[in-house]
Design an enzyme around this catalytic site. Structure first.
Site, PDB file in Angstrom:
ATOM      1  N   VAL A  11     -30.584  95.329  -9.848  1.00  0.00           N
ATOM      2  CA  VAL A  11     -31.148  93.956  -9.292  1.00  0.00           C
ATOM      3  C   VAL A  11     -32.504  94.194  -8.486  1.00  0.00           C
ATOM      4  CG1 VAL A  11     -30.642  92.108  -7.828  1.00  0.00           C
ATOM      5  CG2 VAL A  11     -29.227  92.633  -9.766  1.00  0.00           C
ATOM      6  N   ASP A  30     -34.254 101.751   0.218  1.00  0.00           N
ATOM      7  CA  ASP A  30     -32.853 102.228  -0.051  1.00  0.00           C
ATOM      8  C   ASP A  30     -32.500 103.183   0.592  1.00  0.00           C
ATOM      9  OD1 ASP A  30     -31.508 101.591  -3.344  1.00  0.00           O
ATOM     10  OD2 ASP A  30     -30.573 103.270  -1.869  1.00  0.00           O
ATOM     11  N   GLU A 158     -28.673  93.056 -17.346  1.00  0.00           N
ATOM     12  CA  GLU A 158     -29.344  94.306 -17.670  1.00  0.00           C
ATOM     13  C   GLU A 158     -29.752  94.447 -19.045  1.00  0.00           C
ATOM     14  OE1 GLU A 158     -26.378  97.259 -16.324  1.00  0.00           O
ATOM     15  OE2 GLU A 158     -26.348  96.329 -14.393  1.00  0.00           O
ATOM     16  N   LYS A 207     -22.676  81.232  -8.373  1.00  0.00           N
ATOM     17  CA  LYS A 207     -22.628  82.456  -9.153  1.00  0.00           C
ATOM     18  C   LYS A 207     -21.378  83.180  -9.413  1.00  0.00           C
ATOM     19  CE  LYS A 207     -24.044  86.585 -10.326  1.00  0.00           C
ATOM     20  NZ  LYS A 207     -24.803  86.958 -11.551  1.00  0.00           N
ATOM     21  N   ASN A 211     -20.145  83.533 -13.779  1.00  0.00           N
ATOM     22  CA  ASN A 211     -19.968  84.610 -14.251  1.00  0.00           C
ATOM     23  C   ASN A 211     -18.290  84.676 -14.899  1.00  0.00           C
ATOM     24  OD1 ASN A 211     -22.218  86.166 -14.275  1.00  0.00           O
ATOM     25  ND2 ASN A 211     -21.670  87.838 -12.854  1.00  0.00           N
ATOM     26  N   PHE A 252     -22.171  83.722 -25.766  1.00  0.00           N
ATOM     27  CA  PHE A 252     -20.942  84.566 -25.249  1.00  0.00           C
ATOM     28  C   PHE A 252     -19.665  84.197 -26.110  1.00  0.00           C
ATOM     29  CE2 PHE A 252     -24.095  85.110 -22.322  1.00  0.00           C
ATOM     30  CZ  PHE A 252     -23.753  86.277 -21.579  1.00  0.00           C
ATOM     31  N   CYS A 263     -20.663  93.629 -13.521  1.00  0.00           N
ATOM     32  CA  CYS A 263     -20.611  92.294 -12.909  1.00  0.00           C
ATOM     33  C   CYS A 263     -19.391  91.561 -13.454  1.00  0.00           C
ATOM     34  CB  CYS A 263     -21.796  91.524 -13.240  1.00  0.00           C
ATOM     35  SG  CYS A 263     -23.180  92.089 -12.531  1.00  0.00           S
ATOM     36  N   LYS A 323     -23.578  97.891 -22.826  1.00  0.00           N
ATOM     37  CA  LYS A 323     -24.314  97.150 -23.704  1.00  0.00           C
ATOM     38  C   LYS A 323     -25.514  97.634 -24.287  1.00  0.00           C
ATOM     39  CE  LYS A 323     -26.164  93.460 -21.742  1.00  0.00           C
ATOM     40  NZ  LYS A 323     -26.668  92.311 -20.576  1.00  0.00           N
TER      41      LYS A 323
HETATM   42  N1  LIG Z   1     -26.437  94.589 -12.207  1.00  0.00           N
HETATM   43  C1  LIG Z   1     -26.444  93.378 -12.887  1.00  0.00           C
HETATM   44  O1  LIG Z   1     -26.832  93.101 -13.710  1.00  0.00           O
HETATM   45  C2  LIG Z   1     -26.494  92.308 -11.478  1.00  0.00           C
HETATM   46  C3  LIG Z   1     -26.848  91.034 -12.130  1.00  0.00           C
HETATM   47  C4  LIG Z   1     -26.745  89.899 -11.129  1.00  0.00           C
HETATM   48  C5  LIG Z   1     -26.220  89.961  -9.782  1.00  0.00           C
HETATM   49  N2  LIG Z   1     -25.944  91.436  -9.535  1.00  0.00           N
HETATM   50  C6  LIG Z   1     -25.436  91.458  -8.143  1.00  0.00           C
HETATM   51  O2  LIG Z   1     -26.570  92.190  -7.312  1.00  0.00           O
HETATM   52  C7  LIG Z   1     -25.997  93.202  -6.367  1.00  0.00           C
HETATM   53  C8  LIG Z   1     -26.691  94.415  -6.778  1.00  0.00           C
HETATM   54  O3  LIG Z   1     -26.224  94.918  -7.908  1.00  0.00           O
HETATM   55  P1  LIG Z   1     -26.857  96.387  -8.697  1.00  0.00           P
HETATM   56  O4  LIG Z   1     -26.209  96.354  -9.931  1.00  0.00           O
HETATM   57  O5  LIG Z   1     -28.331  96.275  -8.766  1.00  0.00           O
HETATM   58  O6  LIG Z   1     -26.358  97.314  -7.691  1.00  0.00           O
HETATM   59  P2  LIG Z   1     -26.664  99.206  -7.818  1.00  0.00           P
HETATM   60  O7  LIG Z   1     -25.419  99.640  -7.396  1.00  0.00           O
HETATM   61  O8  LIG Z   1     -27.520  99.431  -8.854  1.00  0.00           O
HETATM   62  O9  LIG Z   1     -27.745  99.230  -6.566  1.00  0.00           O
HETATM   63  C9  LIG Z   1     -27.403  98.812  -5.341  1.00  0.00           C
HETATM   64  C10 LIG Z   1     -28.427  99.694  -4.427  1.00  0.00           C
HETATM   65  O10 LIG Z   1     -28.164  99.416  -2.940  1.00  0.00           O
HETATM   66  C11 LIG Z   1     -28.443 100.681  -2.464  1.00  0.00           C
HETATM   67  N3  LIG Z   1     -27.823 100.420  -0.989  1.00  0.00           N
HETATM   68  C12 LIG Z   1     -26.531 100.618  -0.483  1.00  0.00           C
HETATM   69  N4  LIG Z   1     -26.644 100.312   0.665  1.00  0.00           N
HETATM   70  C13 LIG Z   1     -27.899 100.381   1.423  1.00  0.00           C
HETATM   71  C14 LIG Z   1     -28.201 100.163   2.571  1.00  0.00           C
HETATM   72  N5  LIG Z   1     -27.646 100.083   3.761  1.00  0.00           N
HETATM   73  N6  LIG Z   1     -29.652  99.816   2.544  1.00  0.00           N
HETATM   74  C15 LIG Z   1     -30.454 100.124   1.537  1.00  0.00           C
HETATM   75  N7  LIG Z   1     -29.951 100.227   0.257  1.00  0.00           N
HETATM   76  C16 LIG Z   1     -28.613 100.336   0.274  1.00  0.00           C
HETATM   77  C17 LIG Z   1     -27.951 101.612  -2.950  1.00  0.00           C
HETATM   78  O11 LIG Z   1     -28.204 103.057  -2.623  1.00  0.00           O
HETATM   79  C18 LIG Z   1     -28.336 101.018  -4.552  1.00  0.00           C
HETATM   80  O12 LIG Z   1     -29.482 101.838  -4.885  1.00  0.00           O
HETATM   81  C19 LIG Z   1     -24.611  93.171  -6.723  1.00  0.00           C
HETATM   82  O13 LIG Z   1     -23.856  92.184  -5.661  1.00  0.00           O
HETATM   83  C20 LIG Z   1     -24.374  92.500  -7.965  1.00  0.00           C
HETATM   84  O14 LIG Z   1     -23.173  92.076  -8.195  1.00  0.00           O
HETATM   85  C21 LIG Z   1     -25.993  92.497 -10.327  1.00  0.00           C
END
Ligand SMILES: NC(=O)c1ccc[n+]([C@@H]2O[C@H](COP(=O)([O-])OP(=O)(O)OC[C@H]3O[C@@H](n4cnc5c(N)ncnc54)[C@H](O)[C@@H]3O)[C@@H](O)[C@H]2O)c1
Length: 435
Positions: A11, A30, A158, A207, A211, A252, A263, A323
């Site tokens: 994200v 990060d 994704e 949100k 989902n 879906f 998710c 997927k």
């Molecule tokens: N992946 C999806 O398709 C999607 C879609 C919609 C919403 N979301 C939501 O978005 C959020 C992120 O999902 P994601 O899939 O991108 O997660 P991810 O696990 O791919 O990425 C999270 C990132 O945050 C970093 N991180 C953790 N603690 C940190 C800190 N203190 N400072 C800086 N960076 C830090 C991690 O190192 C990692 O790179 C979640 O809450 C998820 O539910 C995800």
């Protein structure tokens, strides 16, 4: 505008790249130094179509940069996005540690007005909690700083994350301050999507409810598919006929081996446990999860029955990612199917166009094939797990020649039944065998 995006996962990196594309100056932050090093060199550590060239272009134009220093990013930015993970705890609740750590870090470094935007998927009340944590840290430094914390949940998928970020169906913004509302309107002025302004608590619930509803549609059609299977009814036609009703819609409603990814499983269990905390037993979500958990067992039972046992049988498993067009294997159905197949005594030859070693480390007993063709050679059965384009284009005449057996199990209901049958192959879908 000057933006910080904290957390550069699926994200965060897509948010950073798309905001950069809109003309904002973005800093991605990060704690993972390896990730930041790669991103700073223009290398995307994940597989997400279209994002890498966009990052390279913005690095070149110096509108996007990456750092591990949250302090630097906060100093440089007017708006701070929180996009860190909120994975499930063993009891189903979301782990809020990462969001809370970021809130504290912001509180340690913020010295004048900032707009903090929660993009992570978080329980109702998190905007207030984040604000409180920021204030505690600010107060500990003997200062007072005005900060707005709002909710702007992310709905991207994704595999088509960039497309979704560029053209969302809607933008949901939960905010109560006029200043924050104006800033967010300006931020998204180039996106032609309706903006729905509501309260932070409503936005947070939107949100989870979205989902959970999509997951419910999937589990619903999967259960219908099991009934179709017994009655020689084709669930694909049933879903098509249902989806033509505008009240239902076609999305879906594709029966298969169940939903996965980072998710749906975690958000369904989060909403279920959030409900329990306020004494509301969302039994529908318990069933949604049960149906989803049983789906891989249902499929392996079907394979066992149709092949008169799986012991010693060579199974070509096509697709490991949860997927197509992603390298994400979090909660991927393939990871549930592999141990069941191994337990039943099958030899698994798996192939995925993108995912490889991550799975090999987890299941040393499988053979990782370098191509679909290699996996299929001498196979007793093919099991299609992820509908990558490459698998949809397979030449079934060649497949039939290379295989030892005849069975094709389609866990995604996407293969052309007639083409396969013309080559003498035996097709098994999920509730799709009726004519
Ligand atoms: N992946 C999806 O398709 C999607 C879609 C919609 C919403 N979301 C939501 O978005 C959020 C992120 O999902 P994601 O899939 O991108 O997660 P991810 O696990 O791919 O990425 C999270 C990132 O945050 C970093 N991180 C953790 N603690 C940190 C800190 N203190 N400072 C800086 N960076 C830090 C991690 O190192 C990692 O790179 C979640 O809450 C998820 O539910 C995800």
């Amino acid at each position: 505008m000057n933006i910080a995006v904290i957390g550069t996962g699926y994200v965060g990196i897509t948010t950073a790249a798309s905001l950069g594309e809109m003309g904002h100056r973005v800093i991605g932050v990060d704690i993972d130094t390896e990730k930041i090093t790669k991103l700073s060199e223009g290398i995307l550590p994940i597989y997400e179509p279209g994002v890498e060239p966009l990052i390279q272009q913005q690095l070149h134009e110096q509108t996007l940069s990456f750092t591990t220093s949250i302090q630097y990013a906060i100093e440089q930015s007017e708006i701070i996005f929180i996009a860190v993970g909120t994975p499930s705890l063993p009891d189903g609740q979301p782990n809020m540690t990462y969001v809370e750590d970021v809130a504290r870090e912001i509180g340690k470094h913020v010295d004048s007005y900032r707009l903090v935007v929660n993009k992570s998927t978080v329980p109702v009340g998190t905007a207030d909690r984040v604000k409180e944590l920021i204030w505690q840290e600010v107060k500990a430094r003997g200062k007072t700083v005005d900060v707005d914390v709002i909710s702007n949940p992310e709905f991207l998928q994704e595999g088509k994350a960039l497309q979704d970020a560029r053209n969302p169906d809607r933008i949901v913004i939960g905010c109560q301050s006029e200043k924050a509302r104006n800033m967010m309107t300006q931020l998204y002025e180039k996106v032609s999507a309706p903006i729905f302004f509501t309260s932070p608590r409503n936005a947070e619930m939107i949100k989870y409810a979205s989902n959970a509803f999509l997951a419910t549609k999937i589990s619903f059609i999967n259960e219908v598919a099991r009934v179709c299977d017994k009655l020689q009814v084709n669930v694909s036609d049933v879903a098509k006929g249902m989806g033509m009703d505008q009240r239902i819609g076609p999305h879906f409603l594709q029966a298969g081996v169940g939903y996965g990814g980072s998710c749906f499983p975690k958000d369904v269990s989060a909403l279920y446990s959030i409900g329990r905390q306020v004494q509301v037993e969302m039994s529908i979500l318990r069933d949604v999860q049960d149906i989803n958990n049983r789906q891989p067992y249902w499929l392996v039972e079907k394979m066992t029955e149709k092949m008169q046992g799986l012991r010693g049988k060579r199974i070509a498993l096509l697709g490991l990612a949860f997927k197509p067009e992603t390298d994400d294997i979090r909660e991927a159905p393939s990871l549930k199917l592999i141990p069941l197949l191994l337990q039943a005594g099958a030899l698994v030859l798996a192939y995925d166009p993108i995912v490889n070693m991550k799975v090999k480390d987890r299941f040393p007993d499988i053979i990782l094939a370098q191509s679909a063709e290699y996996a299929i050679r001498y196979a007793d059965a093919v099991l299609l797990c992820t509908e990558w384009e490459e698998f949809l284009k397979l030449d079934w005449k060649t497949v039939a020649k290379k295989m030892k057996g005849r069975h094709i199990f389609d866990a995604r209901n996407v293969l052309p039944i007639r083409d396969l049958e013309e080559q003498g192959l035996i097709y098994w879908g999920v509730g799709r065998n009726g004519v």
